[in-house]
Design a protein around this motif. Structure first.
Motif, PDB file in Angstrom:
ATOM      1  N   ASP A  71     -12.715 -28.442 -17.134  1.00  0.00           N
ATOM      2  CA  ASP A  71     -12.793 -29.899 -17.144  1.00  0.00           C
ATOM      3  C   ASP A  71     -13.554 -30.373 -15.909  1.00  0.00           C
ATOM      4  O   ASP A  71     -13.558 -29.697 -14.872  1.00  0.00           O
ATOM      5  CB  ASP A  71     -11.385 -30.500 -17.156  1.00  0.00           C
ATOM      6  N   SER A  92      -8.144 -29.295 -14.345  1.00  0.00           N
ATOM      7  CA  SER A  92      -7.989 -28.394 -15.492  1.00  0.00           C
ATOM      8  C   SER A  92      -9.187 -27.459 -15.571  1.00  0.00           C
ATOM      9  O   SER A  92     -10.327 -27.855 -15.255  1.00  0.00           O
ATOM     10  CB  SER A  92      -7.861 -29.199 -16.782  1.00  0.00           C
ATOM     11  N   TYR A 144      -4.758 -24.908 -15.400  1.00  0.00           N
ATOM     12  CA  TYR A 144      -5.271 -25.814 -14.377  1.00  0.00           C
ATOM     13  C   TYR A 144      -4.996 -25.257 -12.990  1.00  0.00           C
ATOM     14  O   TYR A 144      -4.155 -24.377 -12.802  1.00  0.00           O
ATOM     15  CB  TYR A 144      -4.651 -27.206 -14.522  1.00  0.00           C
TER      16      TYR A 144
END
Length: 641
Positions: A97, A94, A77
């Motif tokens: 993500d 992240s 991340y």
């Protein structure tokens, strides 16, 4: 717009990690050799601010230019510590993500989503959050049938001077590049929102206006379709609701009276003399109806004869048109017919003016009228086609008239049969004590009135729907008229403001370009908000480096001199491109110090994050270096067990 500054950049995964020192205001420099991680540092910041970095995308198995250390790392991340308007926030995203978690100064956690189309109603879009904190209204941009919101990543196209974009394109390549996202209108909107004090309001109102205009056009189309639907199902024009309600009330009153009349008729005995009078009245009525029907039959016959004649004329005209087209084609291809062709052997004849082939005196114009040029044939065909169109229009009118007559004949036939049946029923009542025929007629009348009431109620419903749509159309028209006035007002003020801003921008830009490029003698920003150098004369490719870099720097300096939306934050990733030599590159980078000199207030803070080659910067920038990447000192470090 508020002010944005990056304070700390961190990356963490199972294999690699990185954490920057505290990043100060002003100019800060990360130096290093190629491949050490300078662009990775900038990509981590951009990714943490909601941007798209293709080399990080784990979901794209076919992705090119994968950043292997990040792409193949696990549980990794990006974490940014940022300052926005003197408030500190921590942003965590992240890798792979679409969520960004925000921790504010009060330790409150906010979950946001990067992509608007993946956000549900409960999750805030990250771009909306950061723009709101920075004081920029989130508004819709409407282009044709497409509608979208201007995002933070759109504005970053003039904040992040990246390395991947071609220098002569100026604006950073959009994350999702297409003809819409990189259109002139979008690029102008980005420039105007960042530097124009009023353009933010203008685009906000313009977006509302375009959305409302689309609603209006859609509702107006519904109105047109509904009117077409009514024209197909109704034989006559539909009245308004008030008029139809009046007719319904009249029919209901009539129904009450006829019902009372039926009750009276049921209680009275039949009277032979009265019945005979009624029979006589109905016979006269029958004769009148039959007379009217005979007139209609005669009219039908007349219309049918006219229709047959029109059909005959159309058929003849179409045949004539076909023949003329054949003649034109043959004459055009073979050149058989000319005023100087012998009609027997088809050879060319030398003919004296005003003399026939046979030698007789002729009128030249009269002689030539039997021979036509291709253009004259086209004119003849045009006249013929227009005549056929006129005849076809007349035929349609005759067919409509014929259909009306047929409908009236059917109605009269129905009435005649009804009168005949009533006369027969009256005749039966002469010897009876009960007015059955009259009561039956009243019952039929009651059924007819009830049927009319039902039809009028349906018509009332249709009319009410039409009026509801009309009210909505009128409401939307009033709204778009009001918004149009606001759009024009904001646009007028915004253009005046931008005219001043363009003048100031061009003055700053020219000063920077003359210092950065010894061969530059003219520089300004055009109506398309793109830079124009030396009256657009040819320049070597390396001249594009200062052209783009000084444009971004001018944007920043404008924010230090004026109250505009630009966030006083600039990212510059290794501008060593297009073969520019080290001396000229350093000369270009020297201009960054003008941000200190040209700000209107010495206390005004800003941040420029610069990545460049080792030692490839002015000597005075040595104190701004916060990190040096060389030899084995890479940005991403391997975790030791």
């Amino acid at each position: 717009m508020g002010r944005l500054a990056i304070r700390r950049v961190a990356y963490n995964g199972q294999k690699y990690y990185f954490e920057s020192p505290y990043l100060n205001d002003g100019i800060i420099v990360l130096e290093g050799e190629n491949g050490q991680g300078k662009s990775t540092f900038m990509n981590l910041i951009y990714y943490g601010l909601g941007g798209k970095v293709s080399g990080f995308n784990k979901r794209d198995k076919e992705a090119e230019n994968k950043h292997n250390e990040i792409y193949y790392d696990v549980d990794n991340y990006v974490e940014l510590e940022v300052t926005i308007n003197d408030k500190n926030y921590e942003l965590t995203r992240s890798i792979g993500d679409s969520s960004i978690y925000i921790v504010d100064s009060e330790k409150k956690v906010i979950e946001t989503c990067v992509y608007r189309n993946k956000s549900n109603g409960d999750t805030t879009v990250f771009s909306d959050w950061i723009l709101e904190v920075l004081g920029v209204d989130v508004f819709d941009i409407v282009q044709g049938t497409k509608k979208f919101k201007l995002n933070m990543t759109d504005l970053m196209r003039l904040i992040y001077h990246d390395q991947a974009t071609e220098v002569d394109k100026i604006y950073k390549i959009p994350d999702n590049e297409n003809f819409l996202s990189d259109s002139l209108e979008i690029r102008k909107a980005i420039f105007e929102v960042l530097l124009g004090e009023i353009y933010n309001d203008y685009y906000s109102v313009l977006g509302k206006y375009k959305i409302k205009l689309k609603e209006y056009e859609k509702k107006e189309a519904v109105m047109d379709s509904y009117n077409e639907f009514l024209a197909e199902i109704l034989n006559e024009e539909l009245g308004n609701v008030a008029h139809i309600k009046t007719i319904i009330n009249e029919n209901e009153e009539m129904l009450t009276k006829v019902t009372i009349e039926r009750d009276i008729a049921r209680s009275e005995e039949s009277n032979a003399s009265e019945i005979l009078k009624e029979i006589d009245f109905e016979r006269r009525k029958l004769n009148q109806l039959q007379g009217n029907m005979e007139e209609l039959i005669h009219a039908r016959s007349s219309v049918e004869q006219s229709t047959e004649k029109i059909l005959y004329l159309i058929d003849g005209s179409e045949k004539e048109l076909y023949e003329i087209e054949k003649i034109r084609f043959v004459n055009k291809k073979l050149k058989l017919f000319t005023p100087n062709t012998c009609p027997y052997c088809l050879r060319e004849v030398i003919r004296d003016k005003d003399k026939c082939i046979c030698g007789c005196e002729i009128d030249e114009e009269q002689y030539e009228k039997f021979f036509y040029t291709d253009q004259e044939y086209l004119e003849i065909l045009k006249v013929k086609k227009k005549a056929i169109q006129s005849l076809s229009g007349l035929l349609n009118k005759k067919n409509k008239r014929l259909q009306m007559i047929l409908n009236e004949l059917e109605e009269y036939n129905h009435k005649i049969n009804g009168v005949r049946s009533f006369i027969q029923d009256l005749a039966k009542d002469i010897t009876s004590d009960y007015n059955s025929a009259y009561v039956k007629k009243i019952d039929d009348r009651i059924c007819e009135i009830n049927s009319n009431i039902i039809e009028y109620r349906k018509a009332e419903e249709l009319a009410q729907k039409r009026e509801n749509i009309a009210v909505e159309v009128t409401k939307l028209r009033n709204q778009i008229d009001g918004l149009k006035i606001k759009v024009d007002s904001y646009l007028s003020s915004a253009r005046e403001d931008m005219l001043v801003k363009k003048k100031i921008f061009s003055e700053i830009y020219l000063d920077l370009m003359e210092n950065a490029d010894k061969n530059c003698y003219a520089a300004y920003v055009g109506d398309d908000y793109m830079p124009h150098i030396n009256m657009n004369s040819y320049r070597e490719r390396s001249a594009s480096v200062p052209k783009r870099l000084m444009f971004f720097l001018t944007m920043l300096i404008m924010s230090l001199k004026n109250n505009v939306n630009y966030p006083r934050f600039l990212m510059i990733d290794t501008p060593n491109k297009e073969g520019i030599d080290k001396i000229n590159l350093i000369k270009n980078l020297e201009q960054l110090s003008k941000a200190y000199e040209l700000r209107s207030d010495p206390s005004t803070l800003f941040q420029i994050i610069l990545t460049t080659g080792t030692g490839t910067y002015p000597e005075s920038f040595k104190k701004y270096v916060f990190l040096t990447l060389e030899d084995d000192n890479l940005l991403l470090k391997i975790k030791t067990k």
